[in-house]
Design a protein around this motif. Structure first.
Motif, PDB file in Angstrom:
ATOM      1  N   LEU A  93      -3.426   8.130   6.398  1.00  0.00           N
ATOM      2  CA  LEU A  93      -2.780   6.675   6.453  1.00  0.00           C
ATOM      3  C   LEU A  93      -1.563   6.857   6.767  1.00  0.00           C
ATOM      4  CD1 LEU A  93      -4.824   5.358   3.374  1.00  0.00           C
ATOM      5  CD2 LEU A  93      -5.896   5.593   5.651  1.00  0.00           C
ATOM      6  N   THR A  94      -1.348   7.012   8.098  1.00  0.00           N
ATOM      7  CA  THR A  94      -0.095   7.077   8.409  1.00  0.00           C
ATOM      8  C   THR A  94       0.538   5.508   8.757  1.00  0.00           C
ATOM      9  OG1 THR A  94      -0.648   6.543  10.875  1.00  0.00           O
ATOM     10  CG2 THR A  94      -0.516   8.848  10.257  1.00  0.00           C
ATOM     11  N   PRO A  95       1.847   5.115   8.615  1.00  0.00           N
ATOM     12  CA  PRO A  95       2.392   3.924   8.739  1.00  0.00           C
ATOM     13  C   PRO A  95       1.765   2.981   9.641  1.00  0.00           C
ATOM     14  CG  PRO A  95       4.200   5.471   8.595  1.00  0.00           C
ATOM     15  CD  PRO A  95       3.124   6.177   8.921  1.00  0.00           C
ATOM     16  N   ALA A  96       1.463   3.794  10.968  1.00  0.00           N
ATOM     17  CA  ALA A  96       0.533   2.804  11.893  1.00  0.00           C
ATOM     18  C   ALA A  96      -0.579   2.555  11.719  1.00  0.00           C
ATOM     19  CB  ALA A  96       0.471   3.478  13.420  1.00  0.00           C
ATOM     20  N   LYS A  97      -1.341   3.359  10.886  1.00  0.00           N
ATOM     21  CA  LYS A  97      -2.787   3.219  10.313  1.00  0.00           C
ATOM     22  C   LYS A  97      -2.792   2.089   9.204  1.00  0.00           C
ATOM     23  CE  LYS A  97      -7.182   3.993  10.261  1.00  0.00           C
ATOM     24  NZ  LYS A  97      -8.014   3.485  11.649  1.00  0.00           N
ATOM     25  N   LEU A  98      -1.580   2.231   8.418  1.00  0.00           N
ATOM     26  CA  LEU A  98      -1.596   1.075   7.359  1.00  0.00           C
ATOM     27  C   LEU A  98      -1.344  -0.100   7.839  1.00  0.00           C
ATOM     28  CD1 LEU A  98       0.532   3.099   4.422  1.00  0.00           C
ATOM     29  CD2 LEU A  98      -1.801   2.609   4.260  1.00  0.00           C
ATOM     30  N   MET A 125       0.883  -1.096  -0.043  1.00  0.00           N
ATOM     31  CA  MET A 125      -0.049  -0.161  -0.059  1.00  0.00           C
ATOM     32  C   MET A 125       0.923   1.183   0.102  1.00  0.00           C
ATOM     33  SD  MET A 125      -3.074  -0.775   2.563  1.00  0.00           S
ATOM     34  CE  MET A 125      -3.731   0.580   2.376  1.00  0.00           C
ATOM     35  N   ARG A 126       0.765   2.054  -0.860  1.00  0.00           N
ATOM     36  CA  ARG A 126       1.590   3.390  -1.119  1.00  0.00           C
ATOM     37  C   ARG A 126       0.442   4.421  -1.109  1.00  0.00           C
ATOM     38  NH1 ARG A 126       7.153   4.415  -0.661  1.00  0.00           N
ATOM     39  NH2 ARG A 126       7.134   6.423  -0.927  1.00  0.00           N
ATOM     40  N   VAL A 127       0.947   5.732  -0.407  1.00  0.00           N
ATOM     41  CA  VAL A 127      -0.037   6.675  -0.542  1.00  0.00           C
ATOM     42  C   VAL A 127       0.933   7.966  -0.730  1.00  0.00           C
ATOM     43  CG1 VAL A 127      -1.366   5.617   1.578  1.00  0.00           C
ATOM     44  CG2 VAL A 127       0.691   7.309   2.005  1.00  0.00           C
ATOM     45  N   GLY A 128       0.182   8.973  -1.216  1.00  0.00           N
ATOM     46  CA  GLY A 128       0.767  10.368  -1.844  1.00  0.00           C
ATOM     47  C   GLY A 128       1.264  11.121  -0.525  1.00  0.00           C
ATOM     48  N   ALA A 140     -12.818  -4.446   2.805  1.00  0.00           N
ATOM     49  CA  ALA A 140     -12.225  -4.107   4.063  1.00  0.00           C
ATOM     50  C   ALA A 140     -11.424  -2.619   4.140  1.00  0.00           C
ATOM     51  CB  ALA A 140     -11.714  -5.197   4.835  1.00  0.00           C
ATOM     52  N   MET A 141     -10.463  -2.728   3.150  1.00  0.00           N
ATOM     53  CA  MET A 141      -9.337  -1.766   2.870  1.00  0.00           C
ATOM     54  C   MET A 141     -10.107  -0.629   2.570  1.00  0.00           C
ATOM     55  SD  MET A 141      -7.657   0.266   0.613  1.00  0.00           S
ATOM     56  CE  MET A 141      -8.123  -0.870  -0.937  1.00  0.00           C
ATOM     57  N   LEU A 142     -11.041  -0.401   1.781  1.00  0.00           N
ATOM     58  CA  LEU A 142     -11.898   0.853   1.307  1.00  0.00           C
ATOM     59  C   LEU A 142     -12.585   1.371   2.716  1.00  0.00           C
ATOM     60  CD1 LEU A 142     -12.563  -0.265  -2.216  1.00  0.00           C
ATOM     61  CD2 LEU A 142     -10.873   1.446  -1.686  1.00  0.00           C
ATOM     62  N   VAL A 143     -13.197   0.297   3.184  1.00  0.00           N
ATOM     63  CA  VAL A 143     -14.353   0.926   4.255  1.00  0.00           C
ATOM     64  C   VAL A 143     -13.337   1.641   5.285  1.00  0.00           C
ATOM     65  CG1 VAL A 143     -15.593   0.007   6.033  1.00  0.00           C
ATOM     66  CG2 VAL A 143     -15.748  -0.986   3.852  1.00  0.00           C
ATOM     67  N   ALA A 144     -12.202   1.022   5.647  1.00  0.00           N
ATOM     68  CA  ALA A 144     -11.365   1.489   6.556  1.00  0.00           C
ATOM     69  C   ALA A 144     -10.784   2.937   6.342  1.00  0.00           C
ATOM     70  CB  ALA A 144     -10.038   0.538   6.957  1.00  0.00           C
ATOM     71  N   THR A 145     -10.463   2.991   5.021  1.00  0.00           N
ATOM     72  CA  THR A 145      -9.963   4.169   4.284  1.00  0.00           C
ATOM     73  C   THR A 145     -10.962   5.440   4.494  1.00  0.00           C
ATOM     74  OG1 THR A 145      -8.490   3.130   2.846  1.00  0.00           O
ATOM     75  CG2 THR A 145      -8.881   5.456   2.500  1.00  0.00           C
ATOM     76  N   MET A 146     -12.201   4.925   4.054  1.00  0.00           N
ATOM     77  CA  MET A 146     -13.463   5.958   4.131  1.00  0.00           C
ATOM     78  C   MET A 146     -13.572   6.373   5.696  1.00  0.00           C
ATOM     79  SD  MET A 146     -15.951   4.021   1.498  1.00  0.00           S
ATOM     80  CE  MET A 146     -17.256   5.322   1.876  1.00  0.00           C
ATOM     81  N   GLU A 147     -13.339   5.496   6.749  1.00  0.00           N
ATOM     82  CA  GLU A 147     -13.708   5.620   7.979  1.00  0.00           C
ATOM     83  C   GLU A 147     -12.566   6.646   8.578  1.00  0.00           C
ATOM     84  OE1 GLU A 147     -13.504   2.075  10.000  1.00  0.00           O
ATOM     85  OE2 GLU A 147     -15.708   1.330   9.543  1.00  0.00           O
ATOM     86  N   ALA A 148     -11.262   6.297   8.028  1.00  0.00           N
ATOM     87  CA  ALA A 148     -10.363   7.104   8.442  1.00  0.00           C
ATOM     88  C   ALA A 148     -10.447   8.725   7.927  1.00  0.00           C
ATOM     89  CB  ALA A 148      -9.130   6.806   8.024  1.00  0.00           C
ATOM     90  N   ILE A 193      -4.766  -1.463   9.292  1.00  0.00           N
ATOM     91  CA  ILE A 193      -5.732  -1.832   8.050  1.00  0.00           C
ATOM     92  C   ILE A 193      -5.192  -2.932   7.436  1.00  0.00           C
ATOM     93  CG2 ILE A 193      -6.411  -1.084   5.695  1.00  0.00           C
ATOM     94  CD1 ILE A 193      -6.191   1.592   6.474  1.00  0.00           C
ATOM     95  N   GLN A 194      -3.909  -3.227   7.270  1.00  0.00           N
ATOM     96  CA  GLN A 194      -3.545  -4.482   6.693  1.00  0.00           C
ATOM     97  C   GLN A 194      -3.593  -5.776   7.538  1.00  0.00           C
ATOM     98  OE1 GLN A 194       0.614  -3.570   5.543  1.00  0.00           O
ATOM     99  NE2 GLN A 194       0.029  -2.933   3.435  1.00  0.00           N
ATOM    100  N   GLN A 195      -3.141  -5.778   8.679  1.00  0.00           N
ATOM    101  CA  GLN A 195      -3.379  -6.765   9.601  1.00  0.00           C
ATOM    102  C   GLN A 195      -4.645  -6.980  10.203  1.00  0.00           C
ATOM    103  OE1 GLN A 195       0.143  -5.991  12.561  1.00  0.00           O
ATOM    104  NE2 GLN A 195       1.699  -6.521  11.094  1.00  0.00           N
ATOM    105  N   VAL A 196      -5.409  -6.085  10.558  1.00  0.00           N
ATOM    106  CA  VAL A 196      -6.522  -6.198  11.242  1.00  0.00           C
ATOM    107  C   VAL A 196      -7.522  -6.381  10.151  1.00  0.00           C
ATOM    108  CG1 VAL A 196      -8.199  -5.265  12.927  1.00  0.00           C
ATOM    109  CG2 VAL A 196      -5.705  -4.988  13.168  1.00  0.00           C
ATOM    110  N   ARG A 197      -7.770  -5.486   9.308  1.00  0.00           N
ATOM    111  CA  ARG A 197      -8.801  -5.558   8.418  1.00  0.00           C
ATOM    112  C   ARG A 197      -8.802  -6.557   7.160  1.00  0.00           C
ATOM    113  NH1 ARG A 197     -12.384  -1.065   8.942  1.00  0.00           N
ATOM    114  NH2 ARG A 197     -12.022  -0.091  10.997  1.00  0.00           N
ATOM    115  N   MET A 198      -7.608  -6.571   6.509  1.00  0.00           N
ATOM    116  CA  MET A 198      -7.334  -7.380   5.444  1.00  0.00           C
ATOM    117  C   MET A 198      -6.869  -8.849   5.603  1.00  0.00           C
ATOM    118  SD  MET A 198      -5.718  -4.195   3.106  1.00  0.00           S
ATOM    119  CE  MET A 198      -5.941  -5.276   1.554  1.00  0.00           C
ATOM    120  N   LEU A 199      -5.827  -9.160   6.278  1.00  0.00           N
ATOM    121  CA  LEU A 199      -5.100 -10.232   6.588  1.00  0.00           C
ATOM    122  C   LEU A 199      -6.353 -11.441   6.973  1.00  0.00           C
ATOM    123  CD1 LEU A 199      -2.681 -11.653   6.435  1.00  0.00           C
ATOM    124  CD2 LEU A 199      -2.182 -11.284   8.857  1.00  0.00           C
ATOM    125  N   PRO A 200      -6.980 -11.413   7.538  1.00  0.00           N
ATOM    126  CA  PRO A 200      -8.089 -12.306   7.918  1.00  0.00           C
ATOM    127  C   PRO A 200      -8.749 -12.744   6.439  1.00  0.00           C
ATOM    128  CG  PRO A 200      -8.375 -10.814   9.553  1.00  0.00           C
ATOM    129  CD  PRO A 200      -7.493  -9.985   8.539  1.00  0.00           C
TER     130      PRO A 200
END
Length: 301
Positions: free
Chosen positions: A189-194, A179-182, A217-225, A197-204
């Motif tokens: 989407l800080t490193p901690a937030k990324l 995941m790369r951000v501008g 799940a990644m998109l929903v988390a991004t919208m929430e952030a 998202i990856q480990q909690v939302r996407m990995l399962p």
């Protein structure tokens, strides 16, 4: 962009400018069973995907079915960012421009439409663009993190003033997620937030073999952030004719830093000094040979 897409093999420590995290699904404490999350596509069955002008071009130039397969596989294992199918330019007439590049059709039609719809919702509310790319793998000598950064810059994902782009690169064959951000999106989407998202939302979902579920799940988390942390001036209503600000790739022109993929200053200086020394030595040798040629021959004793 072509040079950047090769993925430099310099490994540096993370620093505050590095707004991306890699989830090396082939590494770490994951068991070998849980790594089999990807569904490898049936290349031949999807060879004439209506969403790909690149696939049609490769297919029309092929002289045999085996060559068609080889050309198609090459698109799923691109060597350059130029070879990645751009969903803003290559799309079906029924669906129109999208945000998801999935030439191998790992995602179902419903999953792809759902992801495109969610990203449309993000774009409608915020001056943010998200590009999702699903591939089989990259060449072994290519750094996936560098490739994702180069792809974001080449396409120009995100607002060109706010740099609010996100590129999600899912490599099923390599069990890897990038995941790369501008520049600007790193505020949200800080490193901690990324990592969360990856480990909690996407990995399962990835462990269960559901790439579509992980991406949703990644998109929903991004919208929430964004709803929680997004500045008001990022909202789309503040943009002036956003559709007229697209670049030739169909995106808005956002960028991301690539400093961590470049050689350290010490290496650059050493290389420059070595090059300068080599040039000086060559010039000296050339001058010496010219002087020898011009000097008169001594008469024999």
């Amino acid at each position: 962009p072509e040079q950047r897409s090769r993925g430099y093999q310099h490994h540096h420590q993370q620093h505050h400018h590095q707004h991306h995290l890699s989830l090396g699904l082939g590494l770490g404490s994951l068991s070998s069973k849980s790594l089999e999350f990807g569904v490898r596509p049936n290349f031949r069955r999807h060879i004439f995907s209506p969403a790909s002008s690149s696939a049609r071009r490769y297919a029309s130039s092929a002289s045999s079915l085996s060559q068609i397969d080889e050309n198609f596989v090459a698109l799923l294992q691109p060597m350059r960012v130029h070879d990645v199918v751009n969903p803003r330019l290559a799309f079906s007439e029924q669906e129109g421009p999208g945000w998801v590049s999935d030439l191998g059709q790992t995602l179902s039609d419903e999953e792809r439409r759902r992801l495109n719809s969610l990203i449309d919702e993000v774009v409608a509310k915020w001056r943010v663009e998200i590009g999702v790319v699903v591939l089989d793998s990259l060449p072994k000598d290519t750094n996936p993190s560098g490739f994702a950064a180069a792809l974001l810059n080449y396409w120009g994902v995100g607002d060109k003033r706010l740099h609010t782009g996100v590129v999600v690169l899912l490599l099923l064959g390599q069990r890897r997620l990038e995941m790369r951000v501008g520049y600007g999106m790193g505020r949200i989407l800080t490193p901690a937030k990324l990592q969360e998202i990856q480990q909690v939302r996407m990995l399962p979902y990835l462990k269960a073999g559901s790439a579509g579920g992980a991406l949703e799940a990644m998109l929903v988390a991004t919208m929430e952030a964004l709803e929680k942390e997004g500045p008001n001036h990022w909202r789309s209503i503040t943009a002036k004719d956003p559709d007229k600000e697209k670049n030739s790739n169909g995106w808005s022109g956002g960028q991301t830093p690539i400093d961590e993929f470049l050689p350290p200053k010490e290496e650059k200086m050493a290389a420059a000094e070595a090059s300068e020394g080599s040039a000086t030595a060559t010039a000296t040798a050339t001058a010496s040979s010219e002087d020898t040629a011009k000097s008169p021959k001594q008469p024999p004793k």
